[in-house]
Design an enzyme around this catalytic site. Structure first.
Site, PDB file in Angstrom:
ATOM      1  CG  ASP A   1      -5.411  -6.715  15.486  1.00 53.05           C
ATOM      2  OD1 ASP A   1      -6.311  -5.900  15.797  1.00 53.05           O
ATOM      3  OD2 ASP A   1      -4.220  -6.558  15.801  1.00 53.05           O
TER       4      ASP A   1
ATOM      5  CG  ASP B   1       1.832  -6.814  10.621  1.00 60.04           C
ATOM      6  OD1 ASP B   1       0.994  -7.175   9.776  1.00 60.04           O
ATOM      7  OD2 ASP B   1       1.516  -6.250  11.689  1.00 60.04           O
TER       8      ASP B   1
ATOM      9  CG  ASP C   1       7.623  -5.223  12.190  1.00 65.24           C
ATOM     10  OD1 ASP C   1       6.525  -5.518  11.701  1.00 65.24           O
ATOM     11  OD2 ASP C   1       7.797  -4.972  13.401  1.00 65.24           O
TER      12      ASP C   1
ATOM     13  CG  ASP D   1      -2.325  -0.436   0.886  1.00 68.16           C
ATOM     14  OD1 ASP D   1      -2.556  -0.827  -0.269  1.00 68.16           O
ATOM     15  OD2 ASP D   1      -3.195  -0.398   1.771  1.00 68.16           O
TER      16      ASP D   1
END
Length: 668
Positions: free
Chosen positions: A396, A302, A304, A243
């Site tokens: 989430d 994610d 990281d 994104d």
């Protein structure tokens, strides 16, 4: 009888009848002893006076250096993007008004103290005369009759909430120790614990999603970690869901994906033209692809997060033979937990969250809040629960609650760890905590009707409403901020509503010890952790209120700043991989049209001078609270409150350190 001997005869315990000295030189001896004692006492006084006098230059020099450092930090800091950006000035104005009133009250109390007016009792001495004296007497009477009872009621309510929350932590701690004592952990059925390596068809189809947005520092290592997962190549598909708004970064990520695709990895790159709904919108868009129906599970990582190659091997087999299992969640492990004081304190909090909260709730309730990453979902559970929705910033937690209401069970694996990193700057951590505490309140408003009308048991409804949402998401920041940042300073100026010592000292320390038990190596940071948690209460309370009443930045999503550390041992290798020569070599090797375009943009970017450098900031709410608490500490010193003074002093200093952005990553 020997010379210099002394005979003492005692008739009664309270009466000494005789003292006989048989020595002609005894008087001389006693005189010399008195002279020596006098000289020793004089030298002792001089030594102590010298030490006291030498303390003042050291204190003056220390205060001078501190003042210069603070003045320099304020002059070089950038506060233009702090609270003004969030348009939430009500709390700041309240704190500032509270501070002004406290300073005026302190001045009056100091005058009263040196004039020997009575500070605590509701009367004034006979010597006190005049208009000021009468006004002070009226203030004492007014606060005793009207203000003190209200503050006492509010403090008792907060103490009650404090005790309820402490009881919850204590019960969680008992559950944690029982799990450790019994060595309880989720097990895979013996008959279903492995797949046939020689027959890839026995492996289920797994979709791996890597949502990212302007993740320049970490995109390479996250893609590399996902591409090295141990799973049959034709039974896995990796979606890089980009994104990013930076066109150059889009080209970099697309080329990284193409490099792995040339190595035989089943990976695709997706970029949305309409980037709405933040991460939830990104995931919803990816799940709408036609080929998703061919996959049974989806792993979310994610940008990281770097899982070990055996991540899928350790998580996916738990689904076999359990058709009602919707989620398998792994634990986070932090590569930079010892980077600075801020990351150490975060590690204490998150260790308790994962080892205690998640593990206990997963074992006894089969439910916990999905952490948004490092988890594997059954796609049928996602679809049955309504899929990803864009209505909150905690998508989430939203999907976890809806899945729980639909009867799906969760498993938490504490021994499966996925590497990630903690925010190293206070600015990044504050923005993260704002989203983590405003989102649950938005979700609570939206989910309450669905919880009440759901078909789950009354016990599960009570757990969701009172424990999951109210106690751990609303009550905790409310009483922490109200009790330690509002009521405690008030009681210094209204001593009739004094808080007991056990509320100020013993219970918070006990709760902090319980929180720190899962990470015993962090025990030396017990007191900084206690003070820092109270300091963060202003941010969490502000976020909770904004989320509950839909104020200001309730729907704002700020991507947490990353440094790109996959492990402590490969920092130099990562820096080398990110260098200009590496990028140019990779582009020239590919000889693609996009590569040439990227090379041109890189050179153009190098020619563009950097005009503005990042600066540390000052945070006005924290600074105002620091001055408020230090003012209250000065007032408590006049009344010799003891524990209250030290608590207010150190809590005020911790607010000062945070307000001047002296904790965490420092920017030159």
């Amino acid at each position: 009888m020997a010379p210099s001997s002394v005979v003492v005869t005692i008739d009664k315990s309270s009466n000494i009848s005789l003292v006989e000295v048989n020595d002609t030189e005894s008087s001389v001896f006693l005189e010399k002893q008195k002279t020596a004692s006098t000289k020793q006492f004089s030298w002792l006084l001089l030594l102590k006076a010298q030490r006291i006098l030498s303390f003042f230059p050291w204190l003056t020099m220390g205060c001078s250096k501190t003042f210069v450092s603070v003045k320099k930090r304020i002059a070089l800091s950038d506060s233009s993007k702090d609270e003004v950006k969030y348009k939430e000035k009500i709390m700041y104005r309240f704190i500032r008004a509270f501070l002004a009133i406290s300073i005026v009250a302190l001045v009056v109390e100091i005058i009263a103290y040196f004039q020997n007016w009575n500070l605590d009792l509701g009367y004034v001495s006979n010597e006190a005369m005049g208009l000021v004296h009468v006004a002070y007497f009226g203030w004492i009477s007014f606060r005793t009759d009207y203000i003190a009872p209200s503050i006492t009621m509010l403090s008792q309510f907060c103490v009650l909430l404090f005790l309820i929350q402490s009881l919850d932590r204590f019960i969680l701690g008992i559950g944690f120790f029982w799990i450790k004592f019994k060595k309880i952990k989720p097990m895979i059925d013996v008959d279903d614990q492995s797949y046939d390596i020689e027959d890839p068809e026995t492996f289920p189809m797994v979709l791996v999603q890597i949502p990212m947005c302007n993740e320049r520092e970490v995109y390479q290592q996250s893609i590399a970690a996902a591409c090295q997962l141990d799973w049959p190549k034709d039974r896995i598909l990796i979606q890089v869901l980009d994104d990013s708004s930076d066109e150059l970064l889009q080209i970099l990520i697309r080329n990284e994906v193409n490099l792995w695709k040339e190595k035989g990895v089943n990976i695709i790159y997706r970029h949305r033209f309409l980037r709405t709904g933040y991460k939830a919108g990104n995931l919803h868009s990816a799940m709408s692809c036609d080929y998703v129906k061919n996959y049974e599970f989806v792993a979310i990582l994610d940008a990281d997060f770097q899982p070990n190659p055996d991540f899928l091997i350790l998580t996916v087999p738990h689904f076999k033979g359990k058709p009602d299992l919707g989620l398998v969640q792994a634990r986070w492990s932090f590569v930079n937990k010892e980077e600075n004081l801020l990351t150490r304190l975060q590690n204490i909090n998150l260790c308790f969250h994962f080892e205690v909260e998640q593990q206990v709730n997963g074992h006894y309730l089969n439910f916990f809040g999905f952490n948004g990453t490092a988890g594997v979902w059954r796609i049928k559970a996602l679809e049955d629960s309504g899929g990803w929705l864009e209505r909150t910033t905690v998508e989430d937690m939203d999907i976890a609650v809806r899945a729980h209401l639909n009867g799906w069970k969760f498993i938490y694996l504490n021994d499966v760890k996925v590497l990630c990193e903690l925010p190293e700057s206070y600015e990044a951590y504050k923005k993260q905590q704002h989203r983590w505490h405003s989102g649950p309140m938005q979700l609570f408003r939206l989910c309450l009707p669905a919880i009440l009308s759901s078909k789950i048991s009354k016990w599960k409804k009570a757990n969701l409403i009172f424990l999951f949402f109210l106690l751990r998401k609303l009550i905790l920041p409310f009483y922490s901020f109200t009790l330690f940042c509002v009521i405690l300073p008030l009681t210094m100026f209204i001593p009739e509503a004094e808080l007991p010592i056990w509320v100020i000292c013993y219970v918070p320390v006990t709760m902090s010890i319980l929180n720190i038990l899962p990470s015993l190596k962090s025990f030396p940071f017990l007191m900084p952790y206690l003070l820092f948690e109270n300091t963060m209460s202003v941010t969490k309370f502000n976020a909770m209120v904004s989320g509950l009443f839909q104020l200001g930045s309730a729907y704002e999503w700020v991507v947490t700043k990353k440094t790109g550390r996959s492990s402590e041992s490969d920092l130099l290798a990562f820096a080398e991989r990110e260098s200009k020569s590496f990028n140019e070599e990779k582009i020239q090797r590919r000889l693609s049209e996009s590569g040439l375009e990227m090379l041109g943009k890189l050179k153009e970017q190098e020619m563009t001078p950097v005009v503005e450098k990042k600066k540390n900031r000052i945070y006005r709410k924290e600074l105002a609270l620091a001055l408020l608490l230090l003012t209250a500490a000065t007032r408590s010193l006049l009344s010799a409150h003891g524990i209250h003074f030290y608590f207010l002093l150190f809590q005020g200093l911790s607010f000062l350190v945070v307000g001047l952005d002296l904790i965490g990553e420092q920017v030159n």
